[in-house]
Motif scaffolding. Structure first.
Motif, PDB file in Angstrom:
ATOM      1  N   GLY A 119     -10.686 -18.071  -3.888  1.00  0.00           N
ATOM      2  CA  GLY A 119     -10.405 -17.345  -5.127  1.00  0.00           C
ATOM      3  C   GLY A 119      -9.373 -16.251  -5.017  1.00  0.00           C
ATOM      4  O   GLY A 119      -8.992 -15.658  -6.028  1.00  0.00           O
ATOM      5  N   GLY A 120      -8.885 -15.969  -3.807  1.00  0.00           N
ATOM      6  CA  GLY A 120      -7.914 -14.885  -3.650  1.00  0.00           C
ATOM      7  C   GLY A 120      -6.623 -15.127  -4.404  1.00  0.00           C
ATOM      8  O   GLY A 120      -6.036 -14.195  -4.962  1.00  0.00           O
ATOM      9  N   CYS A 121      -6.153 -16.394  -4.413  1.00  0.00           N
ATOM     10  CA  CYS A 121      -4.906 -16.711  -5.113  1.00  0.00           C
ATOM     11  C   CYS A 121      -5.083 -16.736  -6.625  1.00  0.00           C
ATOM     12  O   CYS A 121      -4.099 -16.776  -7.366  1.00  0.00           O
ATOM     13  N   ILE A 177      -2.788 -20.801   6.768  1.00  0.00           N
ATOM     14  CA  ILE A 177      -3.492 -21.287   5.584  1.00  0.00           C
ATOM     15  C   ILE A 177      -3.264 -20.303   4.450  1.00  0.00           C
ATOM     16  O   ILE A 177      -2.407 -19.419   4.550  1.00  0.00           O
ATOM     17  N   LEU A 178      -4.001 -20.444   3.362  1.00  0.00           N
ATOM     18  CA  LEU A 178      -3.910 -19.482   2.268  1.00  0.00           C
ATOM     19  C   LEU A 178      -5.316 -19.128   1.808  1.00  0.00           C
ATOM     20  O   LEU A 178      -6.290 -19.826   2.158  1.00  0.00           O
ATOM     21  N   PRO A 179      -5.485 -18.053   1.050  1.00  0.00           N
ATOM     22  CA  PRO A 179      -6.822 -17.713   0.560  1.00  0.00           C
ATOM     23  C   PRO A 179      -7.389 -18.887  -0.240  1.00  0.00           C
ATOM     24  O   PRO A 179      -6.752 -19.367  -1.174  1.00  0.00           O
ATOM     25  N   ALA A 239       0.366  -9.197  -6.003  1.00  0.00           N
ATOM     26  CA  ALA A 239      -0.472 -10.166  -5.308  1.00  0.00           C
ATOM     27  C   ALA A 239       0.349 -11.003  -4.337  1.00  0.00           C
ATOM     28  O   ALA A 239      -0.098 -11.305  -3.222  1.00  0.00           O
ATOM     29  N   ILE A 240       1.546 -11.401  -4.748  1.00  0.00           N
ATOM     30  CA  ILE A 240       2.427 -12.163  -3.853  1.00  0.00           C
ATOM     31  C   ILE A 240       2.734 -11.344  -2.601  1.00  0.00           C
ATOM     32  O   ILE A 240       2.715 -11.862  -1.478  1.00  0.00           O
ATOM     33  N   GLU A 241       3.014 -10.073  -2.792  1.00  0.00           N
ATOM     34  CA  GLU A 241       3.330  -9.208  -1.648  1.00  0.00           C
ATOM     35  C   GLU A 241       2.150  -9.146  -0.675  1.00  0.00           C
ATOM     36  O   GLU A 241       2.318  -9.261   0.534  1.00  0.00           O
ATOM     37  N   TRP A 242       0.951  -8.980  -1.211  1.00  0.00           N
ATOM     38  CA  TRP A 242      -0.239  -8.893  -0.353  1.00  0.00           C
ATOM     39  C   TRP A 242      -0.532 -10.219   0.338  1.00  0.00           C
ATOM     40  O   TRP A 242      -0.806 -10.262   1.535  1.00  0.00           O
ATOM     41  N   GLU A 274       3.705 -21.617   0.185  1.00  0.00           N
ATOM     42  CA  GLU A 274       2.694 -22.447  -0.474  1.00  0.00           C
ATOM     43  C   GLU A 274       1.739 -21.579  -1.288  1.00  0.00           C
ATOM     44  O   GLU A 274       1.290 -21.975  -2.365  1.00  0.00           O
ATOM     45  N   ALA A 275       1.410 -20.392  -0.771  1.00  0.00           N
ATOM     46  CA  ALA A 275       0.531 -19.488  -1.509  1.00  0.00           C
ATOM     47  C   ALA A 275       1.163 -19.077  -2.834  1.00  0.00           C
ATOM     48  O   ALA A 275       0.481 -19.015  -3.871  1.00  0.00           O
ATOM     49  N   ILE A 276       2.457 -18.799  -2.821  1.00  0.00           N
ATOM     50  CA  ILE A 276       3.156 -18.440  -4.061  1.00  0.00           C
ATOM     51  C   ILE A 276       3.122 -19.617  -5.043  1.00  0.00           C
ATOM     52  O   ILE A 276       2.895 -19.438  -6.249  1.00  0.00           O
TER      53      ILE A 276
END
Length: 721
Positions: A154-156, A149-151, A168-171, A258-260
């Motif tokens: 609010g993390g993204c 999944i992804l954050p 942020a992408i790296e983390w 997907e997070a990116i």
């Protein structure tokens, strides 16, 4: 008291603060850690409402009364929440956003005091406040992509605005846990202090914000506004990252990319719109099979660790251990023990073998120094805790011994009998055998209750699994001590009962049996490798046999055939036997199914070999066309069936332990969840139908058990729905 709940309290003047400073403290009752269950999130909403209603406050500290801050959401709730569908998940996340936004919008400055792990949802709580201070030993991160999944809280949105899109992408894509020093360097936190100064540092920041020295409103506004990137900068930040991350993650793990995309889509938006994009993307990923399986694996891993922890509590302390045999395996075991703080004696009968074992350990330590994970001084200390010896002189003080000599029952039996006479009565003896019965090896021991198997996987320093094998006379004390030692070495121990091949190798060899049958019916072994690698295995069966070693595979196959003749015995020569007869042993002598050359880094690189192809033709008995699905079924059905048999025979206690052993021991594709989750995903009835169809042509290796047929008829699963 402003608010009192089961997990959260809010009070004025907490700690050393003045009465106009409130402290919101996470302290989940009856738990050793804080986690954000649905109930805790609801409490947080109530606590924030109470803060909004409170008058004359000048600041808020968010803190934890546990050793950790918040480890994340309550993952045990995930499957139940995911089952409620996409619309529910979007709505749920937006409600959490409302709570977190309310923290961010409080009419006074806010600061989080991060005293331990702040991961996932815990990290997203941290990001809501204006400032963050962190203890030196704490870690922070967003590991959601590791669960498919992804954050989603609010993390993204907040992290890229805080530390920049690239960081942020790296983390987020990497799912990393980041040390305090890295978080400070990135700008994720404002200060790093010793743990005993955390509260004072937080209060100091609030005082400086109240005086106007620190502009908290500007800091807050930056997190709410679009990212400050022009179109060229956006393209460079996002498009390049998507290509790189897709290559690293692979097609089976869509969450990092997907997070990116979520960060990119929200980059030009205000807070509410960016959060809506994030909530929608989270919901879609949460409904994927990958997320379902990875969340299931997390819970299985927790079960395995919990069971190991129970054994560990009963174990005697181990001050000194020993390993018999100083080859690559013995050297790897010695390295692993010494690197985790347990001194170890390494014995062999030959000086050159001891030198080889020390060389192996030294090589592994040197790599740690090169990666800056170890100082040269620390390397010297740890290396010196490996004591090579040609005699049993100091073995009277050893608490546990690992026998790691050649895989031959007679040799192992003699060595174990010999060392038993040199050690104290309480010493635990273990054998690093991969196939030989522990009960058989114990026959000539005076204290068989002190003996069990301790099967490491090669290379020892990389493979996380250790099978702890209980023989007929093995005591609980022996198992407990061995599990505890494996845990001390940083390994994941799984306790199994004795049988030929134990669990992992017993399951692996029907997979090789399926491969043999495919080759004999004309399947191109290189194509089989590619199909199974595309399916998700780290390497195909021919390549894996080359890595294992053809001679080792042949010996193990003979043990399996003796133990399970109906399914695994063969009257004719297999391709493995022919490879051994022609001295093609795999990577160890640079020729097997493939030939091997050194790449630029000095590692073996496989290339096609005409001589191997010619040998394969000797076993071909028919010419059939196989689709990719045919190949997958013929490879996976026997492996899955043997896993079922191990569970039914009581070799392994639970589906979770069986699946985790295959993932940790032989690289079963994690996103598929393990062999038993794979059956569940297909449907037990559909799997039985496939197996029965194949068994008509290929025999008992593909025949489902009676109990599995009963499960199919009654609609049962291995895991609850």
């Amino acid at each position: 008291m402003i608010y009192q709940g089961n997990a959260i309290t809010v009070a004025r003047g907490a700690g050393n603060s003045s009465d106009d400073i409130a402290t919101l403290t996470f302290d989940l009752k009856n738990e050793s850690i804080n986690k954000l269950s649905s109930a805790v999130v609801a409490e947080l909403g109530e606590a924030v409402q109470a803060l909004q209603d409170e008058k004359s406050l000048k600041g808020l500290v968010i803190a934890s009364a546990k050793d950790v801050f918040i480890v994340g959401a309550d993952i045990t709730e995930f499957h139940g929440l995911f089952d409620k569908g996409e619309d529910y998940l979007v709505e749920m996340n937006l409600k959490v956003h409302d709570i977190f936004n309310a923290i961010e919008d409080l009419p006074f400055p806010t600061v989080t005091a991060i005293n331990g792990l702040a991961l996932g949802g815990g990290c997203e709580v941290v990001l809501t406040t204006d400032f963050r201070v962190m203890s030196e030993s704490a870690k922070i991160g967003l590991p959601e992509t590791k669960l498919g999944i992804l954050p989603g809280w609010g993390g993204c949105v907040r992290l890229p605005r805080l530390i920049g899109a690239d960081n942020a992408i790296e983390w987020i894509a990497g799912g990393t846990e980041n040390k305090a020093s890295a978080a400070l360097k990135m700008g994720a936190v404002d200060a790093v202090v010793p743990a005993d100064q955390l509260e004072a540092a937080a209060l100091d920041i609030l005082a400086r914000a109240d005086s106007g020295e620190l502009d908290y409103q500007t800091r807050r506004d930056e997190k709410k506004q679009p990212l400050k990137l022009n179109p060229i900068e956006q393209m460079m930040a996002f498009e390049t990252a998507k290509g790189y991350v897709a290559g690293k993650a692979g097609s089976h793990y869509p969450a990092p990319v997907e997070a990116i995309k979520v960060i990119q889509k929200g980059a030009g938006e205000q807070r509410s719109r960016a959060q809506a994009i994030e909530a929608k993307a989270f919901a879609k990923l949460a409904l994927s099979d990958v997320a379902f399986n990875l969340v299931g694996l997390f819970m299985s891993d927790q079960l395995v660790k919990k069971k190991a922890g129970k054994y560990e509590k009963q174990a005697q302390s181990l001050a000194l251990t020993g390993v018999l045999g100083a080859g690559t395996m013995g050297g790897g075991i010695a390295y692993q023990s010494a690197s985790k703080g347990t001194p170890i004696l390494m014995k062999d009968i030959k000086e050159e073998a001891l030198e080889a074992g020390l060389k192996e350990a030294r090589k592994l330590f040197t790599k740690q120094v090169e990666r800056k994970k170890l100082t040269p001084q620390k390397m010297a200390e740890q290396l010196s805790s490996i004591r090579p010896t040609l005699s049993y002189g100091d073995f009277g003080d050893v608490d546990l011994i690992i026998e790691a000599v050649v895989e031959n029952s007679k040799v192992k039996g003699n060595v174990l009998s010999e060392v038993e006479g040199q050690v104290k009565e309480s010493t635990i003896l273990t054998s690093n055998t991969s196939t030989i019965s522990i009960t058989r090896l114990a026959e000539n021991l005076k204290r068989p209750e002190n003996f069990c198997g301790m099967h490491f996987f090669n290379p020892v320093h990389r493979m996380p699994l250790v099978e702890v094998i209980r023989g007929e006379k093995t005591s609980d004390a022996a198992v407990s001590a061995t599990v505890a030692y494996a845990r001390t070495m940083g390994k994941t121990p799984i306790v199994v009962n004795d049988c030929p091949g134990f669990l992992v190798n017993r399951v692996l060899f029907p997979y090789f049996g399926g491969f043999n049958l495919l080759v004999e019916q004309g399947a191109d072994f290189q194509r089989v490798d590619k199909v199974m690698e595309k399916f998700g295995w780290p390497m195909g069966p021919a390549y894996l046999l080359d890595v294992v070693g053809m001679d080792i595979a042949m010996h193990a196959g003979e043990v399996m055939a003796e133990g399970f003749p109906e399914r695994m015995a063969r009257d004719d020569k297999t391709i493995i036997q022919i490879m051994v007869d022609n001295q093609r042993l795999g990577q160890k002598n640079a020729k097997g199914f493939y030939a091997y050359e050194e790449d630029k880094k000095g590692k073996p690189k496989k290339v096609s070999d005409d001589a191997a192809n010619a040998l394969v033709k000797q076993v071909v008995k028919a010419e059939k066309e196989f689709s990719d699905d045919d190949i997958i079924a013929r490879m996976m059905v026997p492996l899955c069936l043997e896993t079922v048999r191990c569970l039914e025979d009581g070799i392994v206690d639970s589906p979770a332990e069986a699946d985790m052993a295959l993932i940790y021991g032989i690289g079963f594709p994690p996103f598929r969840g393990g062999a038993l989750r794979y059956i569940d995903a297909l449907g037990v009835a559909e799997f039985v139908k496939r197996a029965e169809s194949l068994s008509e042509e290929l025999g008992p290796l593909y025949a489902p058990t009676d109990k599995l047929r009963q499960m199919a008829d009654s609609g049962e699963r291995f895991y609850s729905a």
